[in-house]
Design a protein around this motif. Structure first.
Motif, short mmCIF file in Angstrom:
data_model
loop_
_atom_site.label_atom_id
_atom_site.label_comp_id
_atom_site.label_asym_id
_atom_site.label_seq_id
_atom_site.Cartn_x
_atom_site.Cartn_y
_atom_site.Cartn_z
N SER A 181 0.83 -1.20 0.00
CA SER A 181 0.00 0.00 0.00
C SER A 181 0.87 1.25 0.00
CB SER A 181 -0.91 0.01 1.24
OG SER A 181 -0.14 0.29 2.41
N ALA A 184 -1.42 2.98 7.78
CA ALA A 184 -1.70 1.89 6.85
C ALA A 184 -2.72 0.92 7.43
CB ALA A 184 -0.40 1.15 6.50
N VAL A 185 -2.53 0.52 8.69
CA VAL A 185 -3.46 -0.46 9.28
C VAL A 185 -4.78 0.20 9.68
CG1 VAL A 185 -1.60 -1.98 10.02
CG2 VAL A 185 -2.44 -0.22 11.59
N GLU A 220 -6.20 2.54 7.75
CA GLU A 220 -6.90 2.61 6.47
C GLU A 220 -7.39 1.23 6.03
OE1 GLU A 220 -5.95 5.07 2.57
OE2 GLU A 220 -4.72 3.25 2.63
N ASN A 221 -6.56 0.22 6.23
CA ASN A 221 -6.93 -1.15 5.84
C ASN A 221 -6.48 -2.11 6.94
OD1 ASN A 221 -7.53 -3.58 4.67
ND2 ASN A 221 -5.99 -3.45 3.04
N PRO A 222 -7.36 -2.37 7.92
CA PRO A 222 -6.97 -3.25 9.03
C PRO A 222 -6.67 -4.69 8.62
CG PRO A 222 -8.95 -1.97 9.56
CD PRO A 222 -8.69 -1.80 8.10
N ARG A 223 -6.97 -5.05 7.37
CA ARG A 223 -6.73 -6.42 6.90
C ARG A 223 -5.46 -6.52 6.06
NH1 ARG A 223 -10.45 -9.70 8.27
NH2 ARG A 223 -9.66 -11.30 6.85
N ASP A 224 -4.62 -5.49 6.09
CA ASP A 224 -3.36 -5.49 5.33
C ASP A 224 -2.29 -6.21 6.16
OD1 ASP A 224 -1.02 -4.97 3.95
OD2 ASP A 224 -1.45 -2.85 3.61
#
Length: 222
Positions: free
Chosen positions: A83, A108-109, A111-115
Motif C-alpha cells: 500500500s 496503513a493499518v 486505512e486497511n486493518p486487513r493489510d
C-alpha cells in the motif's frame, strides 16, 4: 561471569551478521574469530564505566533499514506493490527513522486493518525501534498479521528472528523449523528460510565459530 557476557555478545553479533547482513559462509570463521578476540580484548582491558561511543553512522543505519525491508518483501509477491503508506514507511525505514516509519504504518493499518504486510512491517519496525526486543506492541502487530496472512509465514518468521536476537535460540529455531516443515515445496520463500535454518543449526552445533580462547594463567607471585 564476564565470559558468559562475552559468549552472549559474540553469539548475537554473529547471528546478526549471518542472518541480517547475509555474511557468506566462507567468511564465518574469520568473522567469528575477529568478533571473539575483539570482545575478549575488551573484557580484559576495556572500561565499561566510560561514556558510550557514538551510535551507528548513517551508512550502517541505512543498510540495516534496507535489509529489513528486503527481508519482509521476500515473503510477498514482487509483482504486487504494498500500500502507499507501506511504501512511504519503507522509505523512512531505509533511513533509520523508525518513529516516522511506525506512524506511516499505523496509518496503513487504520486505512486497511486487513493489510497483513502492513502489520508485519509495523511489528518489524517496533522491534527495531526497541533495539531487537519483542515489545507487547510488536507482538500484537505480529499476532494481527498472523490472523490475516493465511499460509504466509512472515509473522512467525520475524517473531522467530526477534527471539534469536534476544538469545532465545531454542524457541526461535523451533519456529523456523516449523515454517520449513509446513511449507509447500514450491513456495518461493521456502529455500530462503531453509538456508537460514541450516546456518542457524551449524552455528548452534558449534561448527560456525571457533572455540573460545582460554586465558593464560596469571604468573605466580615471587
Amino acid at each position: 561471569m564476564i565470559w558468559l557476557a562475552i559468549l552472549a555478545l559474540a553469539g548475537l553479533g554473529f547471528l546478526a551478521a549471518a542472518f541480517l547482513f547475509g555474511l557468506a559462509r566462507s567468511g564465518w570463521t574469520l568473522f567469528g574469530a575477529a568478533l571473539l578476540f575483539g570482545l575478549t580484548g575488551y573484557a580484559w582491558q576495556g572500561s565499561p564505566g566510560q561514556p558510550a561511543s557514538p551510535g551507528a553512522g548513517p551508512e550502517q543505519i541505512a543498510e540495516t533499514g534496507e535489509l529489513m525491508v528486503q527481508a519482509r518483501r521476500e515473503f510477498y509477491d514482487p509483482e504486487t506493490m504494498p500500500s502507499r503508506y507501506v511504501v512511504s514507511a519503507d522509505a523512512f525505514a531505509r533511513r533509520g527513522q523508525y518513529e516516522d516509519t511506525a506512524n506511516f504504518l499505523r496509518n496503513a493499518v487504520a486505512e486497511n486493518p486487513r493489510d497483513d504486510e502492513a502489520w508485519v512491517a509495523l511489528g518489524n519496525v517496533l522491534v527495531e525501534h526497541a533495539q531487537g526486543q519483542l515489545s507487547a506492541a510488536a507482538l500484537f502487530a505480529y499476532a494481527r498479521a498472523e490472523e490475516l496472512a493465511g499460509d504466509n509465514p512472515a509473522p512467525g518468521y520475524f517473531v522467530g528472528l526477534a527471539m534469536l536476537r534476544q538469545g532465545e535460540f531454542a524457541q526461535g529455531r523451533r519456529m523456523w523449523a516449523e515454517i520449513v516443515a509446513e511449507a509447500p515445496e514450491d513456495a518461493p520463500w521456502r529455500p530462503v528460510v531453509a538456508d537460514r535454518l541450516e546456518r542457524l543449526d551449524l552455528l548452534l552445533s558449534g561448527g560456525g565459530m571457533p572455540p573460545v580462547p582460554t586465558p593464560a594463567p596469571a604468573p605466580a607471585p615471587r
